[in-house]
Design an enzyme around this catalytic site. Structure first.
Site, PDB file in Angstrom:
ATOM      1  N   CYS A   2      -9.171  84.964  47.969  1.00  0.00           N
ATOM      2  CA  CYS A   2     -10.196  83.778  48.245  1.00  0.00           C
ATOM      3  C   CYS A   2      -9.526  82.796  49.194  1.00  0.00           C
ATOM      4  CB  CYS A   2     -10.598  83.182  47.138  1.00  0.00           C
ATOM      5  SG  CYS A   2     -12.004  81.900  47.422  1.00  0.00           S
ATOM      6  N   GLU A 114     -15.480  86.711  52.926  1.00  0.00           N
ATOM      7  CA  GLU A 114     -14.357  87.820  53.261  1.00  0.00           C
ATOM      8  C   GLU A 114     -14.492  88.519  54.579  1.00  0.00           C
ATOM      9  OE1 GLU A 114     -11.300  88.506  52.854  1.00  0.00           O
ATOM     10  OE2 GLU A 114     -11.592  88.047  50.748  1.00  0.00           O
TER      11      GLU A 114
END
Length: 271
Positions: A2, A114
């Site tokens: 993350c 992402e």
């Protein structure tokens, strides 16, 4: 992993979702659609109030700095590198194990970003013709629109160069716990692109479903082996993912337009 996420919910809304008993309006943050390491972020935690008569843990919404600085660190400079802790080793790593035992939090988000390297870009990289391939960002979020509750840790660090009464004498920092990405199908997958989270990236933030919130935040639970049971992945099929503008790749860009779903990837054919 993350490395970037979105957090646009108002503190009043988070207070209702997480049954917050204490939060300071002066700590309110503006909606942030491009949260990056070292920024201030919201975290939910259970902890006794300072100078309170009762030692009872109180559920609080606090503003912390993303990038954990261990209490024993000589400086806070390494915090930007410690934004994620691996679920598999968080109980044993010196930087995280004490926080895992007694200082756990939930970091609420809309979802996380992402990046995927396009197939043609990967080929160029393999051939040595391109050192920094372009990547297509995806936004990953609960399919039902609920809050994305990321498992986190927090820590206190004292800046010994400052006097006790200085407002920055104490830093409270946090990290997101990550786990293996789901290999099962997404609840909602893009028409062109990945069918699972593992096809986007091998890691993902550990999402806590509401039935685990109280146990995760409970500071009386300190046994590492007991706590490791709370690190199990959530049920598969709860998430959706869709391509978003490459504008999110520049942390200086910030606004709800970053969450707009694209009809298809901007960066070539991905799969």
């Amino acid at each position: 992993m993350c490395g970037r996420y979105a957090s646009s919910r108002r503190p009043e809304d988070l207070a209702g979702i997480f049954e917050i008993e204490k939060w300071e309006p002066k700590e309110a943050l503006a909606p942030d659609y491009n949260v990056a390491p070292t920024k201030d972020v919201y975290a939910v935690l259970d902890r006794p109030l300072k100078d309170a008569d009762s030692p009872r843990p109180v559920r609080q919404l606090r503003t912390l700095t993303w990038g954990l600085v261990p209490s024993w660190a000589k400086s806070r400079e390494g915090g930007a590198r410690m934004i994620n802790a691996r679920a598999e080793t968080v109980h044993e790593k010196p930087s995280y194990r004490r926080a895992f035992a007694s200082r756990r939090c939930i970091i609420p988000a809309d979802g996380y970003y992402e990046w995927v390297t396009a197939a043609a870009e990967r080929d160029l990289e393999v051939q040595g013709k391109k050192k920094r391939p372009r990547k297509q960002p995806y936004f990953v979020t609960p399919a039902d629109g609920s809050v994305f509750a990321m498992a986190g840790l927090y820590e206190f660090w004292r800046d010994r160069t400052l006097p006790d009464d200085h407002p920055r004498a104490w830093w409270v920092t946090c990290a997101v716990i990550t786990t293996d990405a789901e290999t099962g199908p997404l609840a909602v997958a893009p028409a062109e692109g990945p069918g699972s989270l593992a096809e986007i990236h091998p890691r993902m933030p550990l999402m806590l479903t509401p039935d685990r919130w109280d146990a995760w935040l409970d500071p009386s639970r300190t046994d590492p082996e007991d706590l490791r049971g709370l690190l199990a992945a959530p049920p598969e099929g709860l998430m959706r993912a869709y391509p978003v503008s490459t504008a999110v790749s520049d942390v200086r860009n910030n606004g709800p337009e970053l969450l707009k779903e694209l009809d298809g990837p901007e960066v070539g054919t991905l799969f």
